[in-house]
Design an enzyme around this catalytic site. Structure first.
Site, PDB file in Angstrom:
ATOM      1  N   HIS A 312      33.477   9.837   7.339  1.00 57.89           N
ATOM      2  CA  HIS A 312      33.702  11.033   6.516  1.00 57.89           C
ATOM      3  C   HIS A 312      35.108  11.540   6.769  1.00 57.89           C
ATOM      4  CE1 HIS A 312      33.037  14.985   4.677  1.00 57.89           C
ATOM      5  NE2 HIS A 312      32.008  14.430   4.095  1.00 57.89           N
ATOM      6  N   ASP A 369      24.969  10.512   2.616  1.00 56.65           N
ATOM      7  CA  ASP A 369      24.454   9.447   1.737  1.00 56.65           C
ATOM      8  C   ASP A 369      23.643   8.386   2.453  1.00 56.65           C
ATOM      9  OD1 ASP A 369      27.505   9.905   0.056  1.00 56.65           O
ATOM     10  OD2 ASP A 369      25.522  10.340  -0.764  1.00 56.65           O
TER      11      ASP A 369
HETATM   12  C1  SDX Z   1      30.644  11.873   0.368  1.00 58.37           C
HETATM   13  O1  SDX Z   1      34.523  14.825   1.209  1.00 58.37           O
HETATM   14  C2  SDX Z   1      33.272  15.152   1.162  1.00 58.37           C
HETATM   15  O2  SDX Z   1      32.887  16.205   1.586  1.00 58.37           O
HETATM   16  C3  SDX Z   1      32.369  14.108   0.500  1.00 58.37           C
HETATM   17  C4  SDX Z   1      30.864  14.383   0.598  1.00 58.37           C
HETATM   18  C5  SDX Z   1      30.453  15.611  -0.235  1.00 58.37           C
HETATM   19  O3  SDX Z   1      29.388  16.184   0.100  1.00 58.37           O
HETATM   20  O4  SDX Z   1      31.136  15.889  -1.260  1.00 58.37           O
HETATM   21  O5  SDX Z   1      30.500  14.559   1.964  1.00 58.37           O
HETATM   22  C6  SDX Z   1      30.062  13.202   0.026  1.00 58.37           C
HETATM   23  O6  SDX Z   1      31.418  11.361  -0.391  1.00 58.37           O
HETATM   24  C7  SDX Z   1      30.314  11.254   1.703  1.00 58.37           C
HETATM   25  C8  SDX Z   1      31.055   9.901   1.934  1.00 58.37           C
HETATM   26  C9  SDX Z   1      30.279   8.788   1.209  1.00 58.37           C
HETATM   27  N1  SDX Z   1      31.086   7.530   1.256  1.00 58.37           N
HETATM   28  C10 SDX Z   1      30.685   6.489   2.041  1.00 58.37           C
HETATM   29  O7  SDX Z   1      29.710   6.506   2.788  1.00 58.37           O
HETATM   30  C11 SDX Z   1      31.563   5.247   1.890  1.00 58.37           C
HETATM   31  C12 SDX Z   1      31.859   4.644   3.276  1.00 58.37           C
HETATM   32  N2  SDX Z   1      32.804   5.532   3.981  1.00 58.37           N
HETATM   33  C13 SDX Z   1      34.204   5.282   3.903  1.00 58.37           C
HETATM   34  O8  SDX Z   1      34.675   4.542   2.854  1.00 58.37           O
HETATM   35  C14 SDX Z   1      35.083   6.411   4.442  1.00 58.37           C
HETATM   36  O9  SDX Z   1      34.560   6.776   5.642  1.00 58.37           O
HETATM   37  C15 SDX Z   1      35.289   7.641   3.568  1.00 58.37           C
HETATM   38  C16 SDX Z   1      35.719   7.296   2.180  1.00 58.37           C
HETATM   39  C17 SDX Z   1      34.036   8.465   3.496  1.00 58.37           C
HETATM   40  C18 SDX Z   1      36.384   8.498   4.222  1.00 58.37           C
HETATM   41  O10 SDX Z   1      37.564   7.803   4.088  1.00 58.37           O
HETATM   42  P1  SDX Z   1      38.932   8.307   4.800  1.00 58.37           P
HETATM   43  O11 SDX Z   1      38.771   9.652   5.369  1.00 58.37           O
HETATM   44  O12 SDX Z   1      40.057   8.058   3.846  1.00 58.37           O
HETATM   45  O13 SDX Z   1      39.056   7.350   6.028  1.00 58.37           O
HETATM   46  P2  SDX Z   1      39.790   5.949   6.002  1.00 58.37           P
HETATM   47  O14 SDX Z   1      39.247   5.114   4.874  1.00 58.37           O
HETATM   48  O15 SDX Z   1      41.256   6.189   6.099  1.00 58.37           O
HETATM   49  O16 SDX Z   1      39.224   5.305   7.352  1.00 58.37           O
HETATM   50  C19 SDX Z   1      39.824   5.650   8.600  1.00 58.37           C
HETATM   51  C20 SDX Z   1      39.505   4.447   9.481  1.00 58.37           C
HETATM   52  C21 SDX Z   1      39.947   3.122   8.863  1.00 58.37           C
HETATM   53  O17 SDX Z   1      40.162   2.211   9.935  1.00 58.37           O
HETATM   54  P3  SDX Z   1      41.734   1.978  10.417  1.00 58.37           P
HETATM   55  O18 SDX Z   1      42.424   1.306   9.254  1.00 58.37           O
HETATM   56  O19 SDX Z   1      42.294   3.341  10.760  1.00 58.37           O
HETATM   57  O20 SDX Z   1      41.577   1.070  11.632  1.00 58.37           O
HETATM   58  O21 SDX Z   1      38.078   4.338   9.643  1.00 58.37           O
HETATM   59  C22 SDX Z   1      37.634   3.115   9.054  1.00 58.37           C
HETATM   60  C23 SDX Z   1      38.724   2.643   8.126  1.00 58.37           C
HETATM   61  O22 SDX Z   1      38.694   1.235   7.990  1.00 58.37           O
HETATM   62  N3  SDX Z   1      36.401   3.425   8.318  1.00 58.37           N
HETATM   63  C24 SDX Z   1      35.353   2.610   8.218  1.00 58.37           C
HETATM   64  C25 SDX Z   1      34.398   3.314   7.474  1.00 58.37           C
HETATM   65  N4  SDX Z   1      34.889   4.513   7.149  1.00 58.37           N
HETATM   66  C26 SDX Z   1      36.131   4.587   7.668  1.00 58.37           C
HETATM   67  N5  SDX Z   1      35.153   1.348   8.677  1.00 58.37           N
HETATM   68  C27 SDX Z   1      33.940   0.798   8.384  1.00 58.37           C
HETATM   69  N6  SDX Z   1      32.947   1.424   7.681  1.00 58.37           N
HETATM   70  C28 SDX Z   1      33.147   2.672   7.214  1.00 58.37           C
HETATM   71  N7  SDX Z   1      32.196   3.284   6.525  1.00 58.37           N
END
Ligand code: SDX
Length: 435
Positions: A312, A369
């Site tokens: 998140h 989710d």
């Molecule tokens: C919702 O914003 C809100 O409030 C949203 C929400 C709401 O109520 O409106 O809470 C609802 O959208 C919840 C999120 C649902 N999405 C998912 O579950 C999809 C999986 N999650 C990710 O794609 C990610 O965690 C996000 C999109 C939720 C957040 O993305 P960020 O903040 O841009 O983080 P990032 O992609 O820059 O990741 C930071 C690091 C990265 O690794 P590095 O390159 O730094 O080594 O964390 C890793 C990412 O690769 N990472 C994950 C991961 N989420 C982040 N690695 C593996 N699996 C994951 N799920």
């Protein structure tokens, strides 16, 4: 040279000059630095692609503390809200910034209920829709369509004491549009709302009843749905809410703003994740439940796979909503889908991920989710309807944010700048001379 920060100002030392930056005080959480004069004064812009350190507005609707897993709607903790309130009470709280009296709640609930019937002519809209059309596309276009059916004379939307009729219509029409899109996709007759039922029960009724099953709403399922809608009510300046506010800044009408928010929510990184979680769990189940391989793919930066329902932008600990939904999933599935293999797999996956160094070092925890789809599935909904339910829950939050943006004296049309990295000025070469 760096000047000391005063209680009212920070100072940005740019070498050739020092810019005084006023603080924007917060009642809780981080204060703001008012930098809107940065470009006019210095030519610089702030570069922050995901807006992770940008506040486009002040808001008094929802407070999040991502480090401590705190979520409050209008100051009330989400745990108390989920336990004691109904979704209609929460909707009233978002829109009026006050908990309703019994009489106020009755008036509000009846205003919504009385608008749940769509214009009969809207059936032709559903007749024209292909059966496999994505329900989120139908929801966003159906809501836009309602402006055509219900255009009313201009209302004083800038009057803080006036609740536009579109507010009640949106809360009312969205569930019916959603249910009719589902019925269209399963080739079953469209079901009208029943004025005797509460909001969540009406949704289940319209989604499930047929002349053959004569479905009676199960109060346990209705309360589970009501709690899910509450938990999705609002979440500060997330992607879809920021979309609603951005579209509102051009003075577009409420239905247009909400339709834009729905399309933003649809993405798999946002609200679309609840559908992606169930599909991910089913794939893991169909492939020998190899959790080790799933986590290794999630850790691999060269692999686009993400563990859906985890991570998140704001929460760096357990999402408080996920904790409540996990318990609700347990309770509902214990009765309706005992020994569900997907729930068992989800819990095993969560346990393995929470013990994994990569997930720990990246502060990746279950979000809203991860478990919600298991409950929607137990209600008999297909995965493609899960994000539609998220959108219905988010409606009162989007509406409150839309009103706050419209009433904010500091609100301006959103028009960000950029850091240009394209080619310098060059002249056109006549086509005859192009190589
Ligand atoms: C919702 O914003 C809100 O409030 C949203 C929400 C709401 O109520 O409106 O809470 C609802 O959208 C919840 C999120 C649902 N999405 C998912 O579950 C999809 C999986 N999650 C990710 O794609 C990610 O965690 C996000 C999109 C939720 C957040 O993305 P960020 O903040 O841009 O983080 P990032 O992609 O820059 O990741 C930071 C690091 C990265 O690794 P590095 O390159 O730094 O080594 O964390 C890793 C990412 O690769 N990472 C994950 C991961 N989420 C982040 N690695 C593996 N699996 C994951 N799920």
């Amino acid at each position: 040279m760096t000047l000391p920060n005063s209680p009212e100002h920070a100072f940005l030392d740019l070498g050739s000059e020092t810019l005084e930056i006023p603080f924007v005080p917060a009642s809780e959480g981080g204060a703001g630095l008012a930098i809107n004069h940065l470009r006019p004064k210095t030519g610089y812009v702030v570069y922050d692609p995901g807006f992770s350190s940008v506040a486009p507005c002040k808001s008094s609707i929802t407070y999040l503390d991502g480090e401590n897993g705190i979520l409050r709607y209008r100051g009330y903790p989400i745990e108390q809200i989920a336990e004691h309130l109904s979704f209609m009470e929460v909707s009233y709280l978002f829109i009026h910034d006050a908990l309703p009296t019994k009489e106020q709640l009755d008036v509000f609930t009846n205003m919504v209920r009385d608008n749940m019937m769509l214009p009969e002519n809207m059936r032709k809209f559903f007749d024209a829709i292909p059966k496999n059309a994505p329900p989120m596309a139908i929801l966003s276009s159906g809501i836009e369509m309602m402006t055509a059916y219900r255009r009313r004379e201009k209302e004083p939307i800038d009057d803080p004491d006036f609740i536009p009729s579109a507010v009640y219509r949106l809360l009312a029409e969205a569930p019916t549009i959603a249910a009719w899109s589902h019925k269209t996709s399963v080739d079953e007759p469209l079901v009208y709302p029943d004025g005797r039922l509460d909001y969540a029960s009406n949704i289940l009724h319209m989604l499930t009843w047929t002349p053959i099953n004569n479905y009676e709403v199960d109060p346990v399922m209705a309360r589970a749905l009501d709690v899910l809608l509450i938990l999705h009510g609002d979440h500060e300046q997330n992607c879809s809410t920021s979309t609603v506010r951005m579209v509102a800044s051009s003075r577009a009408d409420l239905h247009a703003c909400i339709s834009s928010g729905i399309n933003s929510l649809w993405g798999s990184l946002h609200g679309g994740a609840n559908q992606a979680v169930i599909e991910m769990l089913q794939t893991i189940l169909d492939n020998d439940r190899d959790i080790g391989r799933v986590l290794s793919r999630a850790r691999d930066r060269n692999d686009p796979f993400r563990l859906m329902g985890f991570g998140h932008r704001v929460y760096k600990t357990y999402d408080p909503r996920a904790r409540i939904i996990k318990q609700a999933a347990h309770d509902v599935l214990a009765t309706y889908m005992p020994n569900d293999p997907l729930l068992e797999l989800a819990m095993e996956l969560e346990e393995a991920a929470l013990q994994d160094d990569y997930f720990q070092s990246h502060n990746l925890y279950p979000n809203v989710d991860f478990y919600s789809g298991l409950i929607y599935r137990a209600m008999g909904l297909p995965a493609k309807m899960f994000t539609v339910m998220f959108a219905i829950g988010r409606l009162p939050g989007w509406i409150a944010q839309w009103r706050e943006a419209n009433l904010d004296p500091e609100s301006r049309i959103v028009r960000p700048r950029q850091v240009y990295v394209g080619p310098a000025k060059r002249d056109i070469i006549p086509i005859e001379e192009r190589g």
